[in-house]
Design an enzyme around this catalytic site. Structure first.
Site, mmCIF file in Angstrom:
data_model
loop_
_atom_site.group_PDB
_atom_site.id
_atom_site.type_symbol
_atom_site.label_atom_id
_atom_site.label_comp_id
_atom_site.label_asym_id
_atom_site.label_seq_id
_atom_site.Cartn_x
_atom_site.Cartn_y
_atom_site.Cartn_z
ATOM 1 N N GLU A 183 0.827 -1.200 0.000
ATOM 2 C CA GLU A 183 0.000 0.000 0.000
ATOM 3 C C GLU A 183 0.866 1.258 0.000
ATOM 4 O OE1 GLU A 183 -4.345 1.281 1.845
ATOM 5 O OE2 GLU A 183 -3.156 -0.246 2.882
ATOM 6 N N TYR A 218 0.044 -7.685 -1.815
ATOM 7 C CA TYR A 218 -0.999 -6.913 -1.145
ATOM 8 C C TYR A 218 -2.326 -7.471 -1.636
ATOM 9 C CZ TYR A 218 -3.945 -2.976 0.261
ATOM 10 O OH TYR A 218 -4.940 -2.199 0.801
ATOM 11 N N ASP A 247 0.560 -8.197 3.173
ATOM 12 C CA ASP A 247 -0.758 -8.013 3.757
ATOM 13 C C ASP A 247 -1.712 -8.937 3.006
ATOM 14 O OD1 ASP A 247 -3.239 -7.226 4.604
ATOM 15 O OD2 ASP A 247 -2.952 -5.084 4.215
ATOM 16 N N ASN A 266 -4.743 -9.737 4.033
ATOM 17 C CA ASN A 266 -6.129 -9.377 4.282
ATOM 18 C C ASN A 266 -6.988 -10.606 4.600
ATOM 19 O OD1 ASN A 266 -6.750 -6.548 4.349
ATOM 20 N ND2 ASN A 266 -6.109 -6.421 2.209
ATOM 21 N N ASP A 285 -1.469 2.090 10.125
ATOM 22 C CA ASP A 285 -2.365 1.297 10.970
ATOM 23 C C ASP A 285 -1.911 -0.158 11.086
ATOM 24 O OD1 ASP A 285 -2.952 0.976 8.291
ATOM 25 O OD2 ASP A 285 -5.068 1.481 8.461
#
Length: 269
Positions: A34, A118, A159, A161, A259
């Site tokens: 990101e 990602y 990541d 997710n 985050d």
């Protein structure tokens, strides 16, 4: 060799925090997600000043991945593949910048395949974004199987997710309807492990309770309402060398932080 993954949530917005982390922890290989930057706008010179070389697969304003290697310590890299050849959920979007694969050579001349991903979020679900997530995971599995057939030491970091298990989230009930915890997402992740890849963090933390993400909303960070979606999957050749893993939680608490927190693994030579 220390390898790490860090969803930086905007490389320009978090540049001071990212440079601090690199200087303080000095990973040999750092996979970023990101980055929200095109290749020509990526601040490569900032990292060169720290001794890192960057390989970037960028996209304006969204997504984007980059691999940094510690050139000062004698590491080098060569691109193998970018993208998985799968378009986004809209016909006019084309392929999103979510996949970057490279061979990294260490100071002794040994090579490791590094894959930076990602994975799509998939919300809202059901819908085209969730369908895209599941299709992307299927294509990722195909590519990981191809890498497996090469029998090279390999790590797939990023990541994902996906919250793999209930003990990977502060409250399974709170996240039950989220795409990150949908049975289809978990099953796709489980298939990767079933193919023989090792979840590095889970291996050394079998009871769970390790978070890598805390939302900016609802006081998630001070309340420790987090979950684990940033993963390091290792091929057998690297899993046998796994020595330590960790999450740099302290960096999540700094001013204007991402985050996500960085996740790392140390592999024996």
């Amino acid at each position: 060799m220390k390898i790490a993954t860090f969803n930086i949530n905007g490389v320009k917005a978090r540049l001071p925090r990212l440079k601090e982390w690199l200087e303080e922890t000095r990973p040999a290989i750092a996979c970023l997600q990101e980055i929200k930057s095109q290749e020509d706008a990526f601040p490569a010179k900032e990292f060169e000043a720290l001794g890192y070389r960057a390989l970037v697969c960028g996209q304006k304003g969204f997504n984007g991945v980059a691999i940094l290697v510690d050139e000062k310590a004698g590491y080098s890299l060569n691109e193998v593949q970018r993208g998985l050849g799968i378009d986004g959920p809209k016909e006019d979007e084309g392929e999103q910048a979510r996949y970057l694969e490279a061979d990294v050579t260490d100071p002794d001349g040994a090579s490791t395949r590094i894959v930076d991903i990602y994975l799509p979020n998939g919300n809202p679900q059901p819908g085209p974004k969730f369908d895209y997530k599941i299709a992307w995971m299927a294509r990722l599995r195909e590519r990981m199987q191809a890498i497996w057939q090469e029998e090279v030491p390999a790590a797939v970091l990023g990541d994902y997710n996906v919250i793999p298990e209930d003990d990977d989230v502060w409250s399974p009930k709170a996240m039950a309807s989220d795409a990150l915890m949908r049975p289809e997402s978990r099953a796709a992740y489980a298939r990767l492990l079933g193919d023989g890849w090792t979840d590095a963090v889970r291996t050394l933390n079998p009871r769970g309770g390790v978070w890598t993400f805390w939302d900016y909303q609802s006081g998630a960070w001070p309340r420790d309402h987090g979950f684990r979606i940033d993963h390091i999957l290792l091929s057998p050749q690297l899993a046998d060398r796994l020595q330590a893993v960790g999450v740099d939680r302290e960096h999540r608490g700094r001013e204007k932080a991402s985050d996500h927190a960085p996740v790392w693994a140390i592999l024996r030579s």
